[in-house]
Write a protein that holds these residues in place. Structure first.
Motif, mmCIF file in Angstrom:
data_model
loop_
_atom_site.group_PDB
_atom_site.id
_atom_site.type_symbol
_atom_site.label_atom_id
_atom_site.label_comp_id
_atom_site.label_asym_id
_atom_site.label_seq_id
_atom_site.Cartn_x
_atom_site.Cartn_y
_atom_site.Cartn_z
ATOM 1 N N VAL A 52 -94.703 -45.428 -15.019
ATOM 2 C CA VAL A 52 -95.117 -46.136 -15.590
ATOM 3 C C VAL A 52 -96.926 -45.297 -15.921
ATOM 4 N N ARG A 53 -97.498 -45.723 -17.484
ATOM 5 C CA ARG A 53 -98.531 -45.122 -17.248
ATOM 6 C C ARG A 53 -99.632 -46.347 -16.835
ATOM 7 N N LEU A 54 -99.823 -47.150 -16.785
ATOM 8 C CA LEU A 54 -100.780 -47.621 -16.063
ATOM 9 C C LEU A 54 -100.628 -47.383 -14.534
ATOM 10 N N HIS A 55 -99.837 -47.017 -14.048
ATOM 11 C CA HIS A 55 -99.570 -46.521 -12.214
ATOM 12 C C HIS A 55 -101.025 -45.221 -12.794
ATOM 13 N N LEU A 56 -101.028 -44.059 -13.280
ATOM 14 C CA LEU A 56 -100.996 -42.741 -13.653
ATOM 15 C C LEU A 56 -102.651 -42.838 -13.896
ATOM 16 N N ARG A 58 -106.195 -43.123 -14.005
ATOM 17 C CA ARG A 58 -107.387 -41.889 -13.420
ATOM 18 C C ARG A 58 -108.087 -43.571 -12.322
ATOM 19 N N GLY A 59 -108.601 -44.259 -12.706
ATOM 20 C CA GLY A 59 -109.157 -45.040 -12.084
ATOM 21 C C GLY A 59 -108.839 -45.932 -11.198
ATOM 22 N N MET A 60 -106.888 -45.933 -11.355
ATOM 23 C CA MET A 60 -106.228 -46.571 -9.938
ATOM 24 C C MET A 60 -106.437 -45.047 -8.938
ATOM 25 N N ARG A 61 -105.910 -43.470 -9.327
ATOM 26 C CA ARG A 61 -105.962 -42.994 -9.113
ATOM 27 C C ARG A 61 -106.791 -42.597 -7.946
ATOM 28 N N GLU A 62 -108.064 -42.805 -8.533
ATOM 29 C CA GLU A 62 -109.497 -43.083 -7.535
ATOM 30 C C GLU A 62 -109.186 -44.044 -6.580
ATOM 31 N N PHE A 63 -108.536 -45.676 -6.965
ATOM 32 C CA PHE A 63 -108.789 -46.775 -5.650
ATOM 33 C C PHE A 63 -107.586 -46.209 -5.224
ATOM 34 N N ILE A 64 -106.789 -44.938 -5.146
ATOM 35 C CA ILE A 64 -105.801 -44.904 -3.923
ATOM 36 C C ILE A 64 -106.266 -44.412 -2.983
ATOM 37 N N ASP A 65 -107.260 -42.811 -4.220
ATOM 38 C CA ASP A 65 -107.890 -42.196 -2.877
ATOM 39 C C ASP A 65 -109.374 -42.383 -1.612
ATOM 40 N N LEU A 71 -103.141 -47.407 2.249
ATOM 41 C CA LEU A 71 -102.351 -47.582 1.044
ATOM 42 C C LEU A 71 -102.267 -46.466 0.789
ATOM 43 N N THR A 72 -100.646 -45.823 0.577
ATOM 44 C CA THR A 72 -99.742 -45.357 0.625
ATOM 45 C C THR A 72 -99.498 -45.471 -0.979
ATOM 46 N N VAL A 73 -99.143 -44.540 -1.287
ATOM 47 C CA VAL A 73 -98.220 -44.607 -2.911
ATOM 48 C C VAL A 73 -96.856 -43.378 -3.062
ATOM 49 N N PHE A 74 -96.028 -43.762 -3.611
ATOM 50 C CA PHE A 74 -94.658 -42.994 -3.576
ATOM 51 C C PHE A 74 -94.253 -43.134 -4.961
ATOM 52 N N GLN A 75 -95.036 -41.964 -5.735
ATOM 53 C CA GLN A 75 -94.384 -42.174 -7.219
ATOM 54 C C GLN A 75 -93.024 -41.603 -7.223
ATOM 55 N N LEU A 76 -91.963 -42.529 -8.249
ATOM 56 C CA LEU A 76 -90.475 -42.641 -8.436
ATOM 57 C C LEU A 76 -90.720 -41.898 -10.110
ATOM 58 N N PRO A 77 -89.486 -41.159 -10.129
ATOM 59 C CA PRO A 77 -89.176 -40.175 -11.084
ATOM 60 C C PRO A 77 -89.734 -41.135 -12.256
ATOM 61 N N THR A 78 -90.043 -40.638 -13.642
ATOM 62 C CA THR A 78 -90.142 -41.833 -14.420
ATOM 63 C C THR A 78 -89.057 -42.907 -15.098
#
Length: 139
Positions: A52-56, A58-65, A71-78
């Motif tokens: 989902v776009r919300l999960h992707l 830039r702010g969320m990616r920065e937070f995860i990094d 915090l571990t994130v696994f992205q599933l296919p669409t």
């Protein structure tokens, strides 16, 4: 444990006035939810997300990094219901309430909560939902 923690977090969100599935969670920021949830859950947090776009963002990616130590994130296919154990859990719930002739929404809510509570106390069902995905939990 995972299911219980999820329900407790969902209850906290409802108590805080965040709309449920029938409403939109406008302004809900995981950046504010996850850090306080970590001590409550007693360890690292693993998120399994669809794309989902919300999960992707830039702010969320920065937070995860920034929080990669806990915090571990696994992205599933669409669209990947076969890889998502939650789909199996909801399938079990739908079987129970699918033919319910409810008088109002509160009756449906009670039936769903009752079935989720039953599933919570049947770890074999939860394990089975994980097993059909082919995914494993490494201790």
């Amino acid at each position: 444990m995972l299911l219980q923690a999820r329900f407790e977090i969902a209850a906290d969100l409802r108590a805080a006035g965040v709309p449920g599935p029938e409403g939109r969670a406008e302004g809900l920021r995981l950046e504010g939810l996850l850090p306080p949830a970590r001590p409550e859950l007693g360890g690292p947090i693993v998120l399994v997300w669809d794309n989902v776009r919300l999960h992707l963002t830039r702010g969320m990616r920065e937070f995860i990094d920034k929080n990669a130590d806990w915090l571990t994130v696994f992205q599933l296919p669409t669209y990947a219901p076969d890889l998502n154990p939650q789909e199996c859990i909801w399938s079990l719930v739908k079987r129970e309430v699918g033919n319910l002739a409810a008088a109002d929404r509160s009756q449906v809510t009670r039936a769903v909560k009752r079935k989720l509570k039953q599933i919570q106390y049947r770890p074999d069902l939860v394990d089975g939902c994980l097993a059909i995905t082919g995914l494993t939990i490494n201790d």
